[in-house]
Motif scaffolding. Structure first.
Motif, mmCIF file in Angstrom:
data_model
loop_
_atom_site.group_PDB
_atom_site.id
_atom_site.type_symbol
_atom_site.label_atom_id
_atom_site.label_comp_id
_atom_site.label_asym_id
_atom_site.label_seq_id
_atom_site.Cartn_x
_atom_site.Cartn_y
_atom_site.Cartn_z
ATOM 1 N N GLN A 134 -6.141 -8.216 -5.418
ATOM 2 C CA GLN A 134 -6.994 -7.115 -5.850
ATOM 3 C C GLN A 134 -6.335 -5.780 -5.568
ATOM 4 O OE1 GLN A 134 -10.988 -7.403 -4.383
ATOM 5 N NE2 GLN A 134 -11.139 -9.564 -4.862
ATOM 6 N N GLN A 157 -9.779 -0.002 -9.922
ATOM 7 C CA GLN A 157 -9.604 -1.325 -9.316
ATOM 8 C C GLN A 157 -9.223 -2.317 -10.400
ATOM 9 O OE1 GLN A 157 -13.181 -2.637 -7.407
ATOM 10 N NE2 GLN A 157 -14.454 -2.297 -9.173
ATOM 11 N N ARG A 216 -3.850 0.320 -2.715
ATOM 12 C CA ARG A 216 -3.729 -0.902 -1.924
ATOM 13 C C ARG A 216 -3.846 -2.133 -2.830
ATOM 14 N NH1 ARG A 216 -6.514 -2.621 3.619
ATOM 15 N NH2 ARG A 216 -6.403 -4.853 3.317
ATOM 16 N N TYR A 217 -3.030 -3.135 -2.520
ATOM 17 C CA TYR A 217 -3.086 -4.406 -3.249
ATOM 18 C C TYR A 217 -3.034 -5.543 -2.236
ATOM 19 C CZ TYR A 217 -2.164 -8.079 -6.613
ATOM 20 O OH TYR A 217 -2.248 -9.217 -7.375
ATOM 21 N N ASP A 259 -8.517 4.564 -3.928
ATOM 22 C CA ASP A 259 -9.602 5.381 -3.390
ATOM 23 C C ASP A 259 -9.086 6.789 -3.150
ATOM 24 O OD1 ASP A 259 -11.685 3.379 -3.130
ATOM 25 O OD2 ASP A 259 -10.480 2.511 -1.531
ATOM 26 N N THR A 284 -6.829 -1.599 -5.499
ATOM 27 C CA THR A 284 -7.836 -0.546 -5.426
ATOM 28 C C THR A 284 -7.161 0.805 -5.247
ATOM 29 O OG1 THR A 284 -8.091 -0.830 -3.037
ATOM 30 C CG2 THR A 284 -9.635 -2.030 -4.448
ATOM 31 N N GLY A 343 -14.167 5.434 -5.245
ATOM 32 C CA GLY A 343 -13.188 4.553 -5.853
ATOM 33 C C GLY A 343 -12.753 5.131 -7.186
ATOM 34 N N ALA A 400 -3.573 0.360 -12.783
ATOM 35 C CA ALA A 400 -4.618 1.262 -12.288
ATOM 36 C C ALA A 400 -4.770 2.501 -13.175
ATOM 37 C CB ALA A 400 -4.303 1.681 -10.859
ATOM 38 N N GLN A 447 0.820 -1.209 0.000
ATOM 39 C CA GLN A 447 0.000 0.000 0.000
ATOM 40 C C GLN A 447 0.853 1.258 0.000
ATOM 41 O OE1 GLN A 447 -2.403 -0.758 3.466
ATOM 42 N NE2 GLN A 447 -1.029 0.352 4.805
#
Length: 97
Positions: A36, A59, A31-32, A40, A38, A56, A80, A17
């Motif tokens: 996954q 992702q 963050r991973y 934000d 993401t 969001g 991303a 992260q």
């Protein structure tokens, strides 16, 4: 495409992260974990006093690797659809004791 000018790695793995800021000063949480990724954004650019998730941004997932918790920043950004400014400050994780 969002251009990041400062990225601070806050954890190397499980999750990987980063805290990040764009050219306008907007804060992003990258963050991973569990395969996954993401991204934000928050109303307040100070991660110490978040006002709550604004939304969001991106992702992505690795369904064939559901336990994967590590990823390099360059791969994360590519997947991303984010980019670093040419003179971006990137700070590696430095655990405190």
């Amino acid at each position: 495409m969002i251009t990041l000018v400062r990225v601070v790695e806050t954890c190397r793995a499980c999750p990987a992260q980063w805290d990040a800021w764009d050219t306008e000063g907007r804060y992003y949480y990258l963050r991973y974990r569990f395969g996954q990724g993401t991204v934000d954004t928050y109303a307040n650019p100070d991660p110490e006093t978040w006002d709550g998730v604004e939304g969001g941004v991106a992702q992505f997932a690795d369904p064939d690797e559901p336990m994967r918790g590590t990823i390099e920043l360059t791969e994360f950004l590519h997947r991303a659809a984010l980019r670093l400014a040419p003179d971006a400050e990137v700070v590696a994780y430095a655990p405190t004791s």
